[in-house]
Design an enzyme around this catalytic site. Structure first.
Site, PDB file in Angstrom:
ATOM      1  CG  ASP A 205      47.081  68.776  29.231  1.00 51.56           C
ATOM      2  OD1 ASP A 205      47.245  68.412  28.061  1.00 51.56           O
ATOM      3  OD2 ASP A 205      47.632  68.214  30.195  1.00 51.56           O
ATOM      4  CG  HIS A 280      50.369  67.331  27.547  1.00 47.84           C
ATOM      5  ND1 HIS A 280      49.311  66.556  27.110  1.00 47.84           N
ATOM      6  CD2 HIS A 280      51.318  66.457  27.973  1.00 47.84           C
ATOM      7  CE1 HIS A 280      49.610  65.275  27.271  1.00 47.84           C
ATOM      8  NE2 HIS A 280      50.828  65.176  27.781  1.00 47.84           N
ATOM      9  CG  ASP A 344      53.668  65.773  30.937  1.00 47.29           C
ATOM     10  OD1 ASP A 344      53.679  67.013  30.842  1.00 47.29           O
ATOM     11  OD2 ASP A 344      52.614  65.112  30.950  1.00 47.29           O
ATOM     12  CD  GLU A 345      52.318  61.690  28.532  1.00 51.60           C
ATOM     13  OE1 GLU A 345      52.141  60.471  28.574  1.00 51.60           O
ATOM     14  OE2 GLU A 345      51.392  62.516  28.719  1.00 51.60           O
ATOM     15  CE1 TYR A 436      50.629  59.762  37.959  1.00 52.34           C
ATOM     16  CE2 TYR A 436      49.467  59.546  35.873  1.00 52.34           C
ATOM     17  CZ  TYR A 436      50.470  60.109  36.639  1.00 52.34           C
ATOM     18  OH  TYR A 436      51.311  61.035  36.058  1.00 52.34           O
ATOM     19  CG  ASP A 438      44.211  58.917  36.064  1.00 54.25           C
ATOM     20  OD1 ASP A 438      45.052  58.468  36.878  1.00 54.25           O
ATOM     21  OD2 ASP A 438      44.492  59.190  34.882  1.00 54.25           O
ATOM     22  CB  THR A 487      39.684  65.338  34.863  1.00 51.80           C
ATOM     23  OG1 THR A 487      40.261  66.426  34.118  1.00 51.80           O
ATOM     24  CG2 THR A 487      39.969  65.526  36.326  1.00 51.80           C
TER      25      THR A 487
HETATM   26  C1  ACM Z   1      51.675  62.583  33.133  1.00 50.90           C
HETATM   27  O1  ACM Z   1      50.922  61.736  33.615  1.00 50.90           O
HETATM   28  N1  ACM Z   1      51.752  62.754  31.823  1.00 50.90           N
HETATM   29  C2  ACM Z   1      52.513  63.422  33.966  1.00 50.90           C
END
Ligand code: ACM
Ligand code: ZN
Length: 781
Positions: A205, A280, A344-345, A436, A438, A487
């Site tokens: 990432d 990412h 993603d993103e 999630y 986190d 994290t």
């Molecule tokens: C993610 O939480 N961006 C998969």
């Protein structure tokens, strides 16, 4: 030999089956399918006990050795393991057997029988035996987990068990913070103890590349390291300075990875490696800048990198050579069936401005950048497939068209998963609002700083991975659920444990136990024993929420407004007040929903033996004509800001200026329409609607609101319109209560057409981006 085995099984009489009475699953988590306990005494494991396995089964030999090691570590005495042979007296044994398949419990199920003369674990596979052993461990005395057991006595029992889902996963992000191999192994120990079978290893990432790739040494020489910002908050780090040394990070060597893979395999855990692309991925450009659109060498980010504009260039064929090379080494290291490619993103800013990317769009006759992402992922899928693997991606891989064989990991709610399953693709459910880990698990005050959100143990437990809109065939594509541990705000193994556990245990039960066997109160009762085990194992698990959830609803038949209270503790003693004072050990005990006839503030807390646990929970109810009535909102709010659901608009609770306080519905860039049915015609003077302004958080007041009303006929006519302007100065953060007078007063239906205030203005850091609209209560006076 076969004959002897038959004799053995005749003696052990698998037909023993279901004598005794059906039990309360004792303390086992995840709850087994069936648990019978007879009153036939108990079995004592001693130095004379032998673990007997079916002959010539190396896999069972390993399982037996590991069980023997577990027992000697706990008790100090050694239990021999041996293959069964004739002439053995069958007494004082633990028998592990996969002899004679039993169709009743499939690939991972097992049968566990404890009788005074021995223990039998039977399964069709090594995995089943392993799960039988995990259940057996939970039946043993607690001291076994701390190595202080003097004697090991197990009460007679009979369990027959198998999992509901084949995919039972936990994820860990080792890029935002690096975690040592020792912790990865402990994590695998913990998840396998609760019968999870997949570890999703988020290896790359923006903040660090963590896997050695022989062909690209720069990835571990440069992309794995960033400058030290350990003493700064993740979202407030100062950028790397020119010439500053990158000293923080780390990576796993290929040898370490192979060792972890072996370790996991012996615990029946499959590892899914994730290599993020096309987004990412900016850490790659610390070593290989030519793979980005702009070609600049970038330092690895020591904290937040958002929006993540620097992504792999889709117009450069070197990028695909790089990916193919990396995936070749990855495929070789991980024997499991899947490779996760992220997806993603991926911010498309650079792609829009990149000549090479634009050339690719024309050459491939793609519609736009979303089409280019889809083309990118499909090209990568071909590589993955050519290596004999299956591709998984986050649900963004649906955008612009899904790759033919892809498995979708649905994280932005369930919708992506539903869409994929309807198209016949496999799906793993991991929606933020349940999975999630986190996010905060208890009230933020008193908790370590987290990324936001609020996902309690109870919320996780309430998760149902199969959405009711799917038919039987489509439902089969839901392979299971996964918990994610990102994290950004988690820097140490202890903190990762704190966030993952106990929520992972709730998800383990969601994944393993049949829906009809799940019962939150019984789970919490069984968790008492699990917390005791975790204490023995010195696991730094999270504290449960001590919040009292105070809710308001309208009783459909009487029309009365009723207040209900819930907690996530087992049999809590809730005491409350309605006069604004804090509750004490002598306040009224909550037993059932009660009516509130007028506006008031309710305060409640949990008490145990006269002492208050946690803080006082409080909710102020400002009742109005639409309180508790159903409303509709179109489009639906963003999955990130759903408050307590749509009904938050009429729940008589007002949000603060904090858009994360759980009262606000948030809409990204949309105009919205709200309708409320008052149930009968009423005189209405005005409507008050609250909005937020917080430009730093991209939240703007609406441009305008049009109010329409209708009488019983349901024919709407415009009643009033309000133009709204931004409150200056632009950095003002406020909750703005807008009042709209009602011109025709006899109303049954109310409709609000609200125009989004965006895009973000020219003087904003991100001019022209869509603005968020945050709306709270619709007060009808
Ligand atoms: C993610 O939480 N961006 C998969
Ligand atoms: Zn490009």
């Amino acid at each position: 030999m076969k004959k002897n085995i038959y004799r053995l099984f005749a003696i052990l009489a698998l037909t023993y089956a279901c004598s005794g009475h059906r039990e309360d699953k004792r303390n086992i988590v995840p709850a087994p399918s069936t648990f019978y306990q007879n009153d036939g005494g108990s079995f004592k494991i001693s130095a004379n006990t032998r673990i007997i396995i079916q002959p010539e089964t190396p896999e069972l030999q390993q399982l037996a050795d590991s069980l023997s090691a577990f027992i000697s570590k706990a008790s100090g005495f050694k239990v021999e393991t041996m293959a069964f042979s004739t002439g053995e007296s069958l007494d004082n044994y633990i028998l592990l057997s996969t002899f004679q398949a039993d169709s009743g419990y499939g690939k991972e199920g097992y049968k566990l029988k404890v009788e005074p003369n021995g223990i039998l674990i039977h399964a069709n596979t090594g995995a089943g035996i392993f799960y039988g052993i995990q259940s057996l461990k939970q039946l043993l005395p607690l001291e076994i987990f701390s190595g202080k057991a003097e004697s090991i006595e197990v009460k007679s029992a009979y369990i027959s068990d198998k999992p509901r889902f084949s995919y039972r996963g936990m994820h860990l992000d080792v890029s935002r913070h690096f975690f040592p191999v020792s912790f990865i192994k402990r994590y695998i120990d913990l998840l396998s103890f609760y019968k999870m079978n997949t570890f999703h290893w988020h290896l790359t990432d923006d903040n660090g590349w963590r896997i050695e790739i022989k062909k690209y040494p720069g990835l571990t020489e440069k992309s794995a390291w960033h400058v030290d910002r350990n003493n700064q908050l993740w979202n407030e780090v100062t950028p790397p300075q020119p010439g500053e040394k990158a000293t923080v990070g780390g990576f796993y060597t290929q040898e370490e990875i192979r060792e972890v893979v072996r370790y996991a395999a012996s615990r029946y855990v499959t590892i899914i490696p994730e290599i993020e692309m096309p987004g990412h991925s900016c850490e790659v450009f610390a070593a290989y800048p030519n793979l980005s659109c702009k070609g600049d060498t970038l330092p690895v980010q020591p904290g937040t990198y958002w929006p993540n504009v620097d992504i792999l260039c889709a117009g450069n064929d070197d990028v695909f050579t790089f990916i193919d090379d990396v995936l070749t080494e990855v495929a070789d290291l991980f024997p499991g069936p899947y490779i996760h490619i992220g997806g993603d993103e991926a911010d498309k800013t650079r792609w829009s401005a990149c000549k090479k990317c634009q050339r690719r769009i024309s050459a491939e006759h793609l519609k736009d950048e979303a089409g280019l992402q889809s083309w990118f992922i499909k090209r990568v899928e071909k590589m993955v497939t050519a290596k004999g693997k299956k591709m998984i991606g986050w649900d963004e891989i649906l955008e612009g068209g899904l790759a033919p064989e892809a498995t979708v990991m649905s994280w932005r709610g369930m919708e992506g998963g539903i869409e994929a399953a309807k198209m016949g693709h496999d799906v793993i459910m991991t929606p933020t609002s349940y999975c999630y880990f986190d996010y905060y698990q208890a009230e933020p005050e008193g908790e370590p700083l987290a990324i936001g959100g609020f996902v309690t143990l109870k919320k996780v437990y309430s998760f149902e991975p199969v959405p009711p809109v799917l038919n039987e065939m489509e439902s089969r594509h839901i392979l299971g659920a996964q918990g994610n541990v990102w994290t950004e705000f988690i820097a140490t193994p202890e903190h990762a444990e704190y966030m993952a556990i106990p929520r992972m245990i709730a998800l383990a039960e969601v994944n393993w136990t049949e829906k009809e066997n799940r019962d939150y109160n019984d789970f919490i009762r069984r968790m008492d024993h699990q917390f005791a085990i975790l204490d023995q194992l010195k696991v730094n698990y999270g504290k449960q929420s001590t919040r009292v959830d105070i809710s308001l609803s309208r009783n459909e038949s009487t029309g009365k407004l009723m207040v209900g209270m819930e907690t996530e503790l087992y049999k809590p003693e809730i005491r409350y007040t309605t006069d604004g004072n804090d509750p004490t050990a002598t306040s009224v005990v909550y037993s059932a929903p009660f009516e509130i006839p007028a506006s008031c503030t309710i305060k409640a807390a949990i008490f145990k033996e006269g002492k208050q646990l946690g803080k006082v929970s409080e909710r102020a109810f400002a009742l109005h004509s639409a309180t508790g009535l159903k409303c509709e909102v179109s489009p639906a709010p963003s999955f990130k800001y759903q408050a307590r659901g749509i009904q938050s608009l009429t729940d008589a609770t007002l949000g603060s200026v904090n858009h994360n306080d759980g009262c606000w519905l948030g809409f990204e860039g949309d105009d919205i329409e709200i309708t409320i049915d008052l149930g009968k015609e009423q005189m209405v003077r005005n409507i008050e609607v609250a909005f937020l302004q917080n430009l730093k958080a991209w939240i703007m007041l609406p441009k305008s609101i049009v109010l329409e009303v209708a009488d019983f006929s349901g024919k709407y006519a415009q009643s009033n319109e309000l133009s709204v302007s931004m409150v200056t100065p632009a950095d003002t953060v406020l909750r703005n209560n807008l009042v709209i007078q009602v011109k025709k007063q006899n109303c049954r239906f109310i409709k609000l057409k609200i125009k989004n205030g965006g895009p973000l203005p020219a003087n904003h850091l991100y001019p022209g981006e869509p603005a968020w609209l945050f709306i709270d209560e619709v007060v009808v006076n």
